[in-house]
Design a protein around this motif. Sequence first.
Motif, PDB file in Angstrom:
ATOM      1  N   ASP A   7       9.532 -14.727   9.537  1.00 13.01           N
ATOM      2  CA  ASP A   7       8.445 -14.182  10.345  1.00 13.01           C
ATOM      3  C   ASP A   7       8.850 -12.860  10.976  1.00 13.01           C
ATOM      4  O   ASP A   7       8.052 -11.907  11.043  1.00 13.01           O
ATOM      5  N   GLN A   8      10.082 -12.774  11.464  1.00 11.58           N
ATOM      6  CA  GLN A   8      10.568 -11.532  12.062  1.00 11.58           C
ATOM      7  C   GLN A   8      10.611 -10.405  11.036  1.00 11.58           C
ATOM      8  O   GLN A   8      10.262  -9.262  11.335  1.00 11.58           O
ATOM      9  N   ILE A   9      11.028 -10.748   9.812  1.00  5.90           N
ATOM     10  CA  ILE A   9      11.072  -9.734   8.750  1.00  5.90           C
ATOM     11  C   ILE A   9       9.665  -9.241   8.433  1.00  5.90           C
ATOM     12  O   ILE A   9       9.420  -8.037   8.277  1.00  5.90           O
ATOM     13  N   ARG A  10       8.712 -10.194   8.358  1.00  3.35           N
ATOM     14  CA  ARG A  10       7.329  -9.804   8.072  1.00  3.35           C
ATOM     15  C   ARG A  10       6.776  -8.906   9.171  1.00  3.35           C
ATOM     16  O   ARG A  10       6.086  -7.916   8.910  1.00  3.35           O
ATOM     17  N   ARG A  11       7.059  -9.249  10.427  1.00  9.16           N
ATOM     18  CA  ARG A  11       6.569  -8.428  11.535  1.00  9.16           C
ATOM     19  C   ARG A  11       7.166  -7.022  11.477  1.00  9.16           C
ATOM     20  O   ARG A  11       6.470  -6.031  11.720  1.00  9.16           O
ATOM     21  N   ALA A  12       8.458  -6.941  11.152  1.00 12.39           N
ATOM     22  CA  ALA A  12       9.106  -5.634  11.072  1.00 12.39           C
ATOM     23  C   ALA A  12       8.503  -4.797   9.954  1.00 12.39           C
ATOM     24  O   ALA A  12       8.238  -3.598  10.120  1.00 12.39           O
ATOM     25  N   GLU A  13       8.257  -5.433   8.803  1.00 11.72           N
ATOM     26  CA  GLU A  13       7.647  -4.712   7.685  1.00 11.72           C
ATOM     27  C   GLU A  13       6.236  -4.268   8.032  1.00 11.72           C
ATOM     28  O   GLU A  13       5.817  -3.156   7.693  1.00 11.72           O
ATOM     29  N   ALA A  15       5.062  -3.679  11.031  1.00 17.22           N
ATOM     30  CA  ALA A  15       5.142  -2.602  12.019  1.00 17.22           C
ATOM     31  C   ALA A  15       5.453  -1.276  11.352  1.00 17.22           C
ATOM     32  O   ALA A  15       4.876  -0.231  11.692  1.00 17.22           O
ATOM     33  N   GLU A  16       6.358  -1.295  10.362  1.00 13.19           N
ATOM     34  CA  GLU A  16       6.699  -0.068   9.638  1.00 13.19           C
ATOM     35  C   GLU A  16       5.498   0.455   8.862  1.00 13.19           C
ATOM     36  O   GLU A  16       5.227   1.664   8.840  1.00 13.19           O
ATOM     37  N   GLU A  18       2.379  -0.063   9.625  1.00 16.76           N
ATOM     38  CA  GLU A  18       1.409   0.437  10.596  1.00 16.76           C
ATOM     39  C   GLU A  18       1.789   1.829  11.082  1.00 16.76           C
ATOM     40  O   GLU A  18       0.928   2.704  11.242  1.00 16.76           O
ATOM     41  N   ILE A  19       3.081   2.074  11.296  1.00 17.96           N
ATOM     42  CA  ILE A  19       3.539   3.408  11.713  1.00 17.96           C
ATOM     43  C   ILE A  19       3.214   4.436  10.633  1.00 17.96           C
ATOM     44  O   ILE A  19       2.722   5.533  10.916  1.00 17.96           O
ATOM     45  N   THR A  20       3.459   4.081   9.379  1.00 22.10           N
ATOM     46  CA  THR A  20       3.146   4.995   8.272  1.00 22.10           C
ATOM     47  C   THR A  20       1.655   5.288   8.222  1.00 22.10           C
ATOM     48  O   THR A  20       1.236   6.444   8.037  1.00 22.10           O
ATOM     49  N   ARG A  21       0.841   4.232   8.382  1.00 26.93           N
ATOM     50  CA  ARG A  21      -0.614   4.423   8.349  1.00 26.93           C
ATOM     51  C   ARG A  21      -1.067   5.344   9.472  1.00 26.93           C
ATOM     52  O   ARG A  21      -1.897   6.245   9.270  1.00 26.93           O
ATOM     53  N   LEU A  22      -0.519   5.146  10.671  1.00 23.92           N
ATOM     54  CA  LEU A  22      -0.914   5.963  11.814  1.00 23.92           C
ATOM     55  C   LEU A  22      -0.488   7.418  11.627  1.00 23.92           C
ATOM     56  O   LEU A  22      -1.213   8.343  12.027  1.00 23.92           O
ATOM     57  N   ARG A  23       0.666   7.629  11.011  1.00 22.74           N
ATOM     58  CA  ARG A  23       1.096   9.006  10.741  1.00 22.74           C
ATOM     59  C   ARG A  23       0.150   9.703   9.780  1.00 22.74           C
ATOM     60  O   ARG A  23      -0.210  10.864   9.968  1.00 22.74           O
ATOM     61  N   LEU A  24      -0.249   8.962   8.724  1.00 27.90           N
ATOM     62  CA  LEU A  24      -1.199   9.538   7.770  1.00 27.90           C
ATOM     63  C   LEU A  24      -2.535   9.817   8.428  1.00 27.90           C
ATOM     64  O   LEU A  24      -3.178  10.850   8.173  1.00 27.90           O
ATOM     65  N   GLN A  25      -2.968   8.887   9.297  1.00 21.29           N
ATOM     66  CA  GLN A  25      -4.232   9.065   9.998  1.00 21.29           C
ATOM     67  C   GLN A  25      -4.166  10.277  10.923  1.00 21.29           C
ATOM     68  O   GLN A  25      -5.123  11.059  11.015  1.00 21.29           O
ATOM     69  N   LEU A  26      -3.028  10.452  11.606  1.00 25.53           N
ATOM     70  CA  LEU A  26      -2.867  11.603  12.497  1.00 25.53           C
ATOM     71  C   LEU A  26      -2.893  12.903  11.714  1.00 25.53           C
ATOM     72  O   LEU A  26      -3.514  13.886  12.133  1.00 25.53           O
ATOM     73  N   ALA A  27      -2.245  12.898  10.535  1.00 28.49           N
ATOM     74  CA  ALA A  27      -2.250  14.104   9.704  1.00 28.49           C
ATOM     75  C   ALA A  27      -3.659  14.442   9.247  1.00 28.49           C
ATOM     76  O   ALA A  27      -4.061  15.614   9.212  1.00 28.49           O
ATOM     77  N   GLN A  28      -4.441  13.400   8.906  1.00 29.65           N
ATOM     78  CA  GLN A  28      -5.815  13.634   8.479  1.00 29.65           C
ATOM     79  C   GLN A  28      -6.651  14.192   9.625  1.00 29.65           C
ATOM     80  O   GLN A  28      -7.465  15.098   9.429  1.00 29.65           O
ATOM     81  N   LYS A  29      -6.456  13.651  10.836  1.00 27.13           N
ATOM     82  CA  LYS A  29      -7.189  14.148  11.992  1.00 27.13           C
ATOM     83  C   LYS A  29      -6.835  15.599  12.289  1.00 27.13           C
ATOM     84  O   LYS A  29      -7.694  16.408  12.647  1.00 27.13           O
ATOM     85  N   ASP A  30      -5.562  15.950  12.150  1.00 32.51           N
ATOM     86  CA  ASP A  30      -5.143  17.335  12.357  1.00 32.51           C
ATOM     87  C   ASP A  30      -5.851  18.256  11.376  1.00 32.51           C
ATOM     88  O   ASP A  30      -6.292  19.358  11.732  1.00 32.51           O
ATOM     89  N   ILE A 297      -3.958  -8.842   8.106  1.00 26.34           N
ATOM     90  CA  ILE A 297      -3.598  -9.061   6.703  1.00 26.34           C
ATOM     91  C   ILE A 297      -2.122  -8.758   6.487  1.00 26.34           C
ATOM     92  O   ILE A 297      -1.394  -9.522   5.831  1.00 26.34           O
ATOM     93  N   GLN A 298      -1.669  -7.635   7.028  1.00 27.95           N
ATOM     94  CA  GLN A 298      -0.275  -7.235   6.851  1.00 27.95           C
ATOM     95  C   GLN A 298       0.699  -8.255   7.438  1.00 27.95           C
ATOM     96  O   GLN A 298       1.736  -8.560   6.848  1.00 27.95           O
ATOM     97  N   VAL A 299       0.359  -8.798   8.604  1.00 29.29           N
ATOM     98  CA  VAL A 299       1.286  -9.663   9.337  1.00 29.29           C
ATOM     99  C   VAL A 299       1.144 -11.136   8.945  1.00 29.29           C
ATOM    100  O   VAL A 299       2.144 -11.858   8.827  1.00 29.29           O
ATOM    101  N   LEU A 300      -0.093 -11.595   8.712  1.00 29.84           N
ATOM    102  CA  LEU A 300      -0.336 -13.037   8.609  1.00 29.84           C
ATOM    103  C   LEU A 300      -0.541 -13.554   7.190  1.00 29.84           C
ATOM    104  O   LEU A 300      -0.494 -14.755   6.972  1.00 29.84           O
ATOM    105  N   ASN A 301      -0.806 -12.677   6.237  1.00 27.16           N
ATOM    106  CA  ASN A 301      -0.983 -13.159   4.866  1.00 27.16           C
ATOM    107  C   ASN A 301       0.320 -13.796   4.386  1.00 27.16           C
ATOM    108  O   ASN A 301       1.381 -13.166   4.387  1.00 27.16           O
ATOM    109  N   GLY A 302       0.259 -15.061   3.981  1.00 26.78           N
ATOM    110  CA  GLY A 302       1.446 -15.788   3.554  1.00 26.78           C
ATOM    111  C   GLY A 302       2.157 -16.547   4.664  1.00 26.78           C
ATOM    112  O   GLY A 302       3.133 -17.257   4.408  1.00 26.78           O
TER     113      GLY A 302
END
Length: 348
Positions: A7-13, A15-16, A18-30, A297-302
């Motif tokens: 579960d900890q591994i899934r949460r870490a993955e 979170a990573e 989500e950070i990538t998605r937010l960076r892409l979203q920020l770049a798109q907003k810019d 979906i990212q955290v709870l699937n499986g």
Amino acid sequence: LEGEKQDQIRRAEAAEAEITRLRLQLAQKDQEIQDLTIRPQPIHLDPIEPQAIFPDQVTAQQQGNVIIHALNNYDNSTVAYNPIVTNGIVRFEGAFQKYSDFSYKIGIADSSVVFGSKKDPADNEYDGKTVCYQNNGCITHMNNKEIAGNALIEDGQTVALEVNMTSSPRTLTFFINGQQQPISVCNIPPSIRFWINLCVQNQTFTLTRFERINSPSRTGVQNSKVMQWGQNWEPVVTTNKLFVGGISPQTTSADIGRLFEEVGQVESANVVTTNQGISRGFGYVTMSSVEAAQRAIQVLNGRTLNGRNIEVRFYTERKKRGNWRGKGTKQFGSLHQNFNFNNSDSDD
């Protein structure tokens, strides 16, 4: 302990990711902010003389700049326009009339495409060679996958397609009554034609503009998304509702509600049961936002819940099976109103 570690591994993955998605979203907003710089209105440089190409002489005819579907059939009539566009910025604009519960379409095609008699631009033989903007607001390109997000094309509204053949990549942008639509297309072919499609008696399309302009009308718009020509498009996610499968018989609605609250605010959570109150092994969760649903979906699937590994994915609504028009009949929507999900074990 092993389960907690996983579960900890899934949460870490997650979170990573989500950070990538937010960076892409920020770049798109810019990029959107940069695009919002006020631009001068495009100057109309050179009207283009349209030459309509009819696949036959029976499904449609032309009167001036108006294409009129024949009165004696309901066959598809796809009319392409010469000249072929290979350079510059070109705008193609017009208005449809007489929807009559039957669709009409407008789009572009690779210049190698020759539309046959009674053919729909979305037919398999043109797969990946056309982009269709349908009156329901969706665009299609390959495998007839509908990408929602643009406005409906209503009777009498002006719909415009603008291709920029000088930009890198080349782009296709859509407009309704002069307002840019959020879904556009890039990497279009170096040589294209515009086309329109009618399929019901007396439907019409009136061409009002076909011209070169000196600068693109395209600007930044909210919630924009660019689709790439030649790729298999996936539908844009617009739902915060999730399907949850693989639920154990003893799992309750409260159980799945508590689980999903680990990743975000839950609006509702329901396990589907039979009329006798027995779990059918699946349920639905509505999160507070699309982003929260993606995170779930990212955290709870499986994830293991009461001894079962659950499946979590976006809810998809079953397509309607046609229109009922007989006297005394009624067109029904989902059978699952108010979480009364006892009629089906599919997503809908």
